[in-house]
Design an enzyme around this catalytic site. Structure first.
Site, short mmCIF file in Angstrom:
data_model
loop_
_atom_site.label_atom_id
_atom_site.label_comp_id
_atom_site.label_asym_id
_atom_site.label_seq_id
_atom_site.Cartn_x
_atom_site.Cartn_y
_atom_site.Cartn_z
N CYS A 74 13.13 -5.08 1.20
CA CYS A 74 12.49 -5.74 0.37
C CYS A 74 13.05 -5.58 -1.17
O CYS A 74 13.12 -4.40 -1.72
CB CYS A 74 11.08 -5.51 0.21
SG CYS A 74 10.20 -5.99 -1.13
N CYS A 83 16.02 -8.35 1.96
CA CYS A 83 15.15 -9.16 1.92
C CYS A 83 15.14 -10.25 0.50
O CYS A 83 14.65 -9.30 -0.41
CB CYS A 83 13.78 -9.24 2.47
SG CYS A 83 12.44 -10.69 2.28
N ASP A 129 11.89 -7.68 -19.00
CA ASP A 129 10.84 -7.47 -17.98
C ASP A 129 11.52 -7.32 -16.77
O ASP A 129 12.67 -7.88 -16.56
CB ASP A 129 9.47 -8.25 -17.87
CG ASP A 129 8.36 -7.62 -17.21
OD1 ASP A 129 8.50 -6.33 -16.71
OD2 ASP A 129 7.17 -8.11 -17.22
N CYS A 183 11.59 -14.42 -1.61
CA CYS A 183 10.89 -14.71 -2.54
C CYS A 183 11.65 -15.48 -3.53
O CYS A 183 11.25 -16.10 -4.36
CB CYS A 183 9.84 -13.72 -3.07
SG CYS A 183 10.63 -12.18 -3.48
N CYS A 239 1.12 -1.07 0.18
CA CYS A 239 0.02 -0.17 -0.12
C CYS A 239 0.84 1.28 0.13
O CYS A 239 2.06 1.24 0.37
CB CYS A 239 -0.83 0.04 1.33
SG CYS A 239 -1.94 -1.33 1.43
O1 LIG Z 1 4.68 -12.38 -13.89
P1 LIG Z 1 3.40 -11.48 -13.41
O2 LIG Z 1 2.60 -12.06 -12.49
O3 LIG Z 1 2.82 -10.83 -14.59
O4 LIG Z 1 4.11 -10.39 -12.74
C1 LIG Z 1 5.25 -9.73 -13.14
C2 LIG Z 1 4.86 -8.31 -13.93
O5 LIG Z 1 3.85 -7.27 -13.24
C3 LIG Z 1 4.47 -6.33 -13.19
O6 LIG Z 1 3.83 -5.31 -14.10
P2 LIG Z 1 2.69 -4.44 -13.91
O7 LIG Z 1 1.70 -4.45 -15.03
O8 LIG Z 1 2.00 -4.69 -12.55
O9 LIG Z 1 2.96 -3.05 -13.62
P3 LIG Z 1 4.14 -1.99 -14.52
O10 LIG Z 1 3.14 -1.33 -15.49
O11 LIG Z 1 4.46 -0.83 -13.48
O12 LIG Z 1 5.12 -2.63 -14.96
C4 LIG Z 1 5.94 -6.55 -13.44
O13 LIG Z 1 6.60 -5.06 -13.76
C5 LIG Z 1 6.05 -7.45 -14.51
O14 LIG Z 1 5.88 -6.91 -15.55
N1 LIG Z 2 -0.09 -3.87 0.57
C1 LIG Z 2 -0.11 -3.62 1.89
O1 LIG Z 2 0.40 -2.78 2.34
C2 LIG Z 2 -1.31 -4.45 2.63
C3 LIG Z 2 -1.75 -3.66 3.91
C4 LIG Z 2 -2.68 -4.69 4.61
N2 LIG Z 2 -2.02 -6.01 4.84
C5 LIG Z 2 -4.07 -4.76 3.81
O2 LIG Z 2 -4.33 -5.77 3.37
O3 LIG Z 2 -4.69 -3.71 3.77
S1 SF4 Z 3 9.77 -12.04 -0.18
FE1 SF4 Z 3 10.24 -10.67 -1.89
S2 SF4 Z 3 8.42 -9.33 -1.96
FE2 SF4 Z 3 8.27 -10.22 -0.02
S3 SF4 Z 3 9.31 -8.78 1.35
FE3 SF4 Z 3 10.93 -10.26 0.70
S4 SF4 Z 3 12.03 -9.60 -1.09
FE4 SF4 Z 3 10.18 -8.36 -0.71
MG LIG Z 4 5.58 -4.63 -15.69
#
Ligand SMILES: O=P(O)(O)OC[C@H]1O[C@H](OP(=O)(O)OP(=O)(O)O)[C@H](O)[C@@H]1O
Ligand SMILES: NC(=O)CC[C@H](N)C(=O)O
Ligand code: SF4
Ligand SMILES: [Mg+2]
Length: 443
Positions: free
Chosen positions: A219, A411, A325, A414, A2
Site C-alpha cells: 500500500c 498498490c 501536506d 487510489c 487498524c
Molecule cells: O484531505 P483530507 O481528507 O483532510 O486527508 C488528508 C489529510 O489527513 C491526514 O492527516 P491527519 O490529520 O489524519 O493525520 P496527521 O496528524 O498524522 O497528519 C493526512 O496527513 C493529510 O493531512
Molecule cells: N482499518 C482496518 O484495518 C479495519 C479492519 C476491519 N475492516 C474493521 O472495520 O474493523
Molecule cells: S487503494 Fe490506496 S490506500 Fe488502498 S491499498 Fe491501494 S494504495 Fe493503499
Molecule cells: Mg495530516
C-alpha cells in the site's frame, strides 16, 4: 487501518498493554484486548495484570460495519479469536460461501464474516488446508492474528498490502502491525512475508503455510501517511521514503516567489523539511494542530468536522507561503486550514502535496470507499486548486511516487484505479458505503 498485535509468552497481558501506545496512530476508535485464560478467551479493555501466556490487541480504525472499538477482537465461542487489519473486499461473496456451510449471517461487517469463515475452514479442513483455502478465496488487504484452540495463527495477504512483523525479546514472541512498536520495546523483528502464514502450536511446534504467488502491491498510502516514520515496510524505511518524496517535490518547484515553507502537521513534517532544504527556503511551523485530538482523516464522520488547526497570524500576514501536506483525500484539512491563512492576510498560498491526486476509492484497508467523497475524483488539478482556494497546487506523479519510495511493487489503486485484483467499483462502493451503524446479527 487498524493496529494489531499479540504476545505469546509469560506476562502476555503486560506486553500487549505496553505495545498499545505504539500502534494507536493506526486506529483511534479505541483499543481492546483478548487473552487466553484457563482455557477460555477473555475480552477486556485492561489486561495488564492478567495471568496469561497469549493475548491479542487491537486499535480500530473501522472500514466496514459499525464504528467503534467493541467490534474487535472478535471472539467466537471458546476456541477462536481474531484481530484483523485491512478490508476483505469480497466479504459479500464469503457470506454466500458461509451459507453453503449452513451458516446464515446478515452483516455489513467484513471482520465478522472473516472470523466465521476462517473458523469454519479451520474446523472443517484443519490448519494447513484451511489457511490455504483462505488464501485462495480472500480478496483484499489483510494482516490477521488469530487464536484457534491452542494455536496462534499469523497471516499476511499475498499482495503484501498491509504490514506485519514478528519479533522477540527472548521472553516470548511478539507480532505487530509495525516494526517501530517492537523496536520501542527493545525487541528484534523481521517482516512476515506476503502470502505466508505461521502457525505456532501450544506444543511449541511451529510451521508455515504458503499462499499463492501474486504480484506484490504494498500500500503506497502506508508509506505516504499511515505508518510511523520510524517503521520499515518491505525493507524500506518510511522516514527515508518521506524525505525522498519531499526532495522530488522540491525538484519540481518552479515558483521562486516563496517566503516560507510550512508543514501541515503532523505527518507531512518529514517531506516538508526535505522540500524546504531542496528549494533553499526557511521552514517554520505556522500551522498549530491541537495535539490532543489525534489524526483527523481516520475519525468517524461525525467527528471530522471539528477544527483542530490554528495559524500564527502575525507571521503569515503579507507573505507567500508554501504549505506542504502528504496527501489530499477528502480535502477536509485544507478546507479548514486555507481560510485561516486568507483571513490572516497571507499574500499567496501555494499547496504542495507529496503524493499524487487520490481519485479512486480504497477497499483494502482505508476508509474512503466512494468516489464521491474524494476531492480529486472527476476534477483536474487546476479544478482542485480552485475548489480549495489555493493560488497554486502541485502534486507528485505516480512515477515520481514509485521512484521516491524505491519500488514499483506498490498498490497505487487510489491514484490510478488499477487494483491489485479484479474489482467492480460500483458493487464495492455499495458493499462498503451502506449504513455503517447496521447492527451485526449472526443468525
Ligand atoms: O484531505 P483530507 O481528507 O483532510 O486527508 C488528508 C489529510 O489527513 C491526514 O492527516 P491527519 O490529520 O489524519 O493525520 P496527521 O496528524 O498524522 O497528519 C493526512 O496527513 C493529510 O493531512
Ligand atoms: N482499518 C482496518 O484495518 C479495519 C479492519 C476491519 N475492516 C474493521 O472495520 O474493523
Ligand atoms: S487503494 Fe490506496 S490506500 Fe488502498 S491499498 Fe491501494 S494504495 Fe493503499
Ligand atoms: Mg495530516
Amino acid at each position: 487501518m487498524c493496529g494489531i498485535w499479540a504476545f505469546l509468552g509469560l506476562n502476555a497481558g503486560n506486553y500487549v498493554v505496553k505495545l498499545a501506545p505504539w500502534l494507536i496512530h493506526r486506529g483511534q476508535e479505541g483499543v481492546s484486548f483478548v487473552c487466553h485464560v484457563d482455557g477460555s478467551l477473555v475480552r477486556l479493555s485492561d489486561v495488564s495484570t492478567i495471568s496469561s501466556t497469549l493475548c491479542l490487541g487491537h486499535a480500530r480504525y473501522s472500514t466496514s460495519g459499525p464504528y467503534g472499538v467493541e467490534l474487535q477482537p472478535i471472539v467466537l465461542g471458546n476456541d477462536f479469536a481474531l484481530v484483523f487489519n485491512g478490508t476483505i473486499s469480497n466479504y459479500v461473496e464469503l457470506i454466500s460461501k458461509l451459507r453453503d456451510f449452513g451458516i446464515g449471517i446478515r452483516t455489513n461487517y467484513d471482520a465478522l464474516v472473516l472470523a466465521h469463515y476462517m473458523r469454519e475452514l479451520l474446523s472443517r479442513r484443519g490448519i494447513d488446508d484451511g489457511i490455504s483455502e483462505l488464501f485462495h478465496t480472500l480478496r483484499g488487504g489483510y494482516s490477521i492474528i488469530a487464536i484457534w484452540r491452542d494455536s496462534l495463527i499469523v497471516i499476511r495477504d499475498p499482495w503484501g498490502i498491509r504490514p506485519l512483523v514478528i519479533g522477540s525479546d527472548g521472553n516470548g514472541i511478539a507480532i505487530a502491525s509495525e516494526s517501530a512498536a517492537l523496536e520501542a520495546l527493545g525487541m528484534t523483528w523481521r517482516e512476515v512475508e506476503p502470502g505466508k502464514a505461521l502457525a505456532l502450536h501450544g506444543s511449541g511446534r511451529e510451521h508455515w503455510v504458503e499462499g499463492p504467488r501474486v504480484r506484490r502491491a504494498y500500500c503506497a498510502l502506508e508509506y505516504i501517511y499511515f505508518l510511523r516514520p520510524d517503521s520499515h515496510f518491505n525493507g524500506i524505511s518510511v522516514y527515508d521514503a518521506r524525505r525522498k518524496l519531499g526532495m522530488v517535490l522540491a525538484h519540481k518547484e518552479g515558483n521562486h516567489d516563496i517566503d516560507i515553507v510550512t508543514p501541515v502537521p503532523e505527518t507531512a513534517r518529514i517531506a516538508a523539511e526535505a522540500y524546504a532544504e531542496g528549494i533553499g527556503k526557511p521552514i517554520h511551523e505556522l500551522i498549530i494542530k491541537n495535539r490532543y485530538v489525534g489524526r483527523s482523516f481516520i475519525k468517524p464522520p461525525r467527528e471530522r468536522s471539528v477544527n483542530m488547526y490554528n495559524v500564527i497570524r502575525d507571521i503569515v500576514k503579507g507573505r507567500s507561503i508554501s504549505l506542504v501536506d502528504d496527501s489530499i483525500i477528502r480535502g477536509d484539512t485544507f478546507r479548514k486550514v486555507l481560510p485561516r491563512f486568507r483571513r490572516s492576510g497571507t499574500r499567496a498560498i501555494h499547496v504542495r502535496v507529496s503524493s499524487p491526486p487520490i481519485r479512486y476509492p480504497c477497499f483494502m484497508g482505508m476508509d474512503f470507499p466512494t468516489r464521491r467523497e474524494l476531492v480529486a475524483h472527476g476534477r483536474s488539478i487546476d479544478e482542485v486548486r480552485g475548489y480549495l482556494g489555493a493560488d497554486s497546487l502541485v502534486y507528485l506523479t505516480v512515477d515520481e511516487l514509485m521512484d521516491s519510495i524505491g519500488t514499483t511493487e506498490l498498490c497505487t489503486a487510489c491514484f490510478t484505479g488499477n487494483y491489485p485484483f479484479t474489482i467492480n467499483i460500483d458493487e464495492s462502493e455499495k458493499a462498503f458505503s451502506g449504513d455503517r451503524v447496521w447492527e451485526s446479527q449472526a443468525l
